[in-house]
Design a protein around this motif. Sequence first.
Motif, PDB file in Angstrom:
ATOM      1  N   ARG B 281       0.833  -1.205   0.000  1.00  0.00           N
ATOM      2  CA  ARG B 281       0.000   0.000   0.000  1.00  0.00           C
ATOM      3  C   ARG B 281       0.869   1.257   0.000  1.00  0.00           C
ATOM      4  O   ARG B 281       0.543   2.250   0.622  1.00  0.00           O
ATOM      5  CB  ARG B 281      -0.954   0.049   1.216  1.00  0.00           C
ATOM      6  N   ARG B 350      -0.326  -6.596   2.736  1.00  0.00           N
ATOM      7  CA  ARG B 350      -1.369  -7.615   2.590  1.00  0.00           C
ATOM      8  C   ARG B 350      -0.704  -8.875   2.062  1.00  0.00           C
ATOM      9  O   ARG B 350      -0.218  -8.888   0.925  1.00  0.00           O
ATOM     10  CB  ARG B 350      -2.422  -7.152   1.592  1.00  0.00           C
ATOM     11  N   THR B 352      -1.150 -11.549   0.396  1.00  0.00           N
ATOM     12  CA  THR B 352      -1.864 -12.379  -0.562  1.00  0.00           C
ATOM     13  C   THR B 352      -0.863 -13.343  -1.204  1.00  0.00           C
ATOM     14  O   THR B 352       0.350 -13.205  -1.029  1.00  0.00           O
ATOM     15  CB  THR B 352      -2.480 -11.509  -1.660  1.00  0.00           C
ATOM     16  N   TRP B 508      -6.958  -6.057  -6.511  1.00  0.00           N
ATOM     17  CA  TRP B 508      -5.919  -5.861  -5.493  1.00  0.00           C
ATOM     18  C   TRP B 508      -5.813  -4.410  -5.051  1.00  0.00           C
ATOM     19  O   TRP B 508      -4.895  -4.062  -4.330  1.00  0.00           O
ATOM     20  CB  TRP B 508      -4.556  -6.314  -6.015  1.00  0.00           C
TER      21      TRP B 508
END
Lengths: 209, 628
Positions: B281, B350, B352, B508
Motif C-alpha cells: 500500500r 497484505r 496475498t 488488489w
Amino acid sequence: MSAASASSGAGHDEVFDEHHWRSLGVDNVKLAFWTFLGSDCFFFASLIGTYMYYRGQSLVGPYPLDVFSVEVTSISTFVLLMSSFTMALAVLFSKTNRRGATVAMLLATAAMGATFVAFQMYEFAHFFHEGLTLQGNLFGSTFYTLTGFHGTHVALGVLWLLASTFWYVKGWIRGDEGIAIEVAGLYWHFVDIVWIVIFTVVYLMEFVR
Amino acid sequence: MSTAATNVAHHADVEHEEDNSLTSWLTTVDHKRIGKLYMFSALFFFALGGLEALLIRLQLMWPENHFISAQTYNEMFTMHATTMIFLSIMPLSAAFFNFLIPLQIGARDVAFPRLNALSYWLFLFGALFLNFSFFFSGLPDGGWFGYANMTLAKYSPGHSIDFWILGLAILGNSSMMAGFNFITTILNLRTPGMTMFRMPIFTWMSLVVQFLIVMSFPMITVGLLLMLFDRSFGTNFYFPPNGGDPLLWQHLFWLFGHPEVYILILPAMGIVSEILPVAARKPLFGAPFVIFSGIMIGFVGFGVWSHHMFTTGLGPVADAAFSTTTMLIAVPTAVKIFNWIATLWGGKIRFTVPAVFAITFVFLFTIGGLSGVMHASPPVDLQQQDSYFIVAHFHYVLVGGAFTGLMSGVYFYWPKMFGRYLDERAGWISWVLLFIGINLTFFPMHFLGAMGMPRRTWQYPVGAGYDMWNMVATVGSWFIAVGFLVTLASAVANAFFGKGKKAPADPWDAATLEWSIASPPPHYNFKKLPTVASDRPYWDEKHEGGPAVSQEVIAVDAPSHVEMPPPSWWPLGQALFQGGFFAAFLIGGGTGQFDADRFMIQLPIQLLLAAGMLYCMFGWIREDARPR
C-alpha cells in the motif's frame, strides 16, 4: 482513415485522434525499422569480428593478396555507393509525387544493386577458380560467409526495390503519404554503409603495409 | 483504414460473443489472446523441462546409479536447460509482455499485431521442432551452451545438434521480431500524458529486455550459423586442425548468453516491482532508481560475458577487466533489492499469494545474487567452475528468482487475464511446497559444489561423500514438482473448466491503468484512451482525488469508431514457411562436409519454401488495411 474517435482527454481541449497518435511523433514502421537496423548492426559486427579474429590465421593459401583485384572490387563498390545517391533521389522525388522520376530512380537503384551482386558472383566464381573455397582455409570460410551475407542483403534489397516499384506504379504505396519508399531507402543506405566497412576491413587493409 | 469492407465486422462497437473457435485462435492478432497462448505454451514446456529435471535428480539420487544411461543423462541436462530458458521462462515473460504492455501504457494493441502473432507461431514451431529431435536422432546432448568443437560433426555426428542449432535460430528469430514490435509499442503507443517516467516499472523492465534481445540475439545467430556451416558445409570456424578456434564460439555464445541472463530475470524484477507496492500500500520506493538500475544492468550486462570464460586462460588483463565489470553489476542489482525492501518497510502489507511469491523472490534472488558475486573473482571462480556450486547459484537466480517472480505474476494478473481468481488455497499449498522444494533442492548443491562434485556428471562414486545431499536434493525436486503441478492444475481448472471466484476489475486495489478496465478486458481494451497525469494514475483517481482515468468515469459506451485489426492467416502461414526454411537445413547437415548430392535436394526445397515466404509477405502487405 476513419474519423477520429473525437475525444478530448481530461483537461485537454484539442481533438485527440487516437489512430494518428504516436508518442514520439514518428511512424511506427520507421521506428521499428531503425530498431531492426540496430539489431542488424550486431549481426554484421559479429561477422566482421569473426573475419578480424581469423585475419591472417589461415594455415594454407590462397591468401587474400593471391586473389584480390582491388580494381574490380573498387568498380563494384563505386556502383553500390552511387546507388545510394539514386535511392536518395527516389525518396526525394516520391515526396513531391514526381512519379516518373521516382520510378526511374527506383529502377536505377535496383539495377546498380543487381550490378553489384553480379560483380560479386563473378568475383566468387573467379576466386573459386583460383582455389579459394569455403572449406579450404579460414580466409575462404570467413570471406565467403561475410561477403555472402552482405550480398544476400543486397539481393533482398533489389527484390524489395523492384516490389516497391511495382506497388508504387499500382498505387498501393505512395511517397507523399506514408513511408514505404523511405524505409526501403533506409535499408538500402544501411547495406551500403556496411559494405564501406567490409570493403575497408577485408580489401583495403590488405594493401596497407 | 481504407479497405473498410473487411473491417466492418471488427468495429469494436459490435459486442460479439467471445468466439472460441479453433480458427479464431489460429488467426488471432489480439495481444491478450497471444499472451494467453504464450502462457499455456510456457506452462506446458515448464512441465516438460521439469520432467527432465526429475529424471536427472532420480539418476543422482544414489551413487553409481543406473536409472538412466549416460547418453540419456546428457540429453536430459541439455534439454532441461534449453527448455527452461528458451521454452519456459522466456515465453512466460513474453506472455506478460504481450498481455500487459499495451494495457499498462494505455494502447489498444501492440504496434504490429500480425507480427506479434508471427512471433508466437514461430516460437511454437521452434519449440516443437527442437523437441521433435527425439523422434529422429535422439535429443540434443551438447549442453545448453553447445560448446564447440564438441558439437561439431566429428564429435557429435547425426542430426540432434542440428535440431538444436536450427531450433535456437528459429526461437531467436521469433524473439527479435517481438523485440522490434515491443520497442515500437512502448516508445510510440503511450496514451497522452504517459511520459517515459510515468510508465509502470514492468513496462520499463520489458523495454530494457527488448533492447537486450534485439542486440544479443544477432550475435548468437551468427555463432549458430557458423556452427551450422561447420557441420553442413565443412567450414573451419571452430575446427582447430584447420586453424579454427573453439573460443570464438564461446565468445559469440556468451556475448549473447550473459545478456540472456538479464533477459530472463528483468521481467520478473518488473513484475515484482508492480506487486510489492500494491501489497505494501505504498508507492515503489525510489522508482527512478529502480528504472535506472534496470537500464544499467542492461548496459553492463554486455560487458561481463568473459566471466563465463575465466578458466579458458584469457590472461590477467581480460580477467581483471571482466572481474571488475562483473562486480560492478552487483551494484544496480543491490539497489533494486534495497528499494524493494524499503517499499515493504513500514507498509501495511497484505499477504496475498502473489505478494508472498514476490517477497519470496526478493529473498531467494538475494541468495543467488550473493553466490553469484563470488564467481566475479577469477581465483574463486577457478575453484567453482563446473562444480555444483555454480548449479546452486543459477538455480537460485532462475528458479528462486525468475520462476518465483513469474509465479507471483501469474497469481497477480490471472484475475485480469481470465476474469477469475486463481484458487487461493491452491496458491498457498503451491507456495509452501515450492519454497521448501527450492531450498531443499538447491541449497545442498552449494555444499556439494564446495566438496568438489562436478556438474554434468552422470554418476558419482560410492564413498565420495556426496550421497546425503544428493538424496536431499532429489527429495526436494519432488516438492517443486508437486508444488508446480498444484498451480498448473488450478490454472487449467480455472481457464478451461470455469473454476474459481469471479474477480472484479481491480481485485488488489492497484495503481496502474490495466486495473481500470474490466476483467477480462474487452477486445478493444479501453472504451476511451485515458489521459494520464501521474505514474500511479488509477491510484490517484481512487485515493488522492486525481484526474479520472477509469472507464466508468470517462467513458460509458463502447467506442463506435475504433477499428481493431482483423484476424489474419498470414502470420501462421509465414511462420510455417519460415520455420520450414530453417528446418530444411537438416537435409544437408550433420556430416561435417559439403555433400553436393544432399545439397541439391535441400536447395530446391528451400527455394520453394522461400517462395512460400514471399507469397505470404505479399499477401500480408496486400491485406494491410493501411497502405504506407
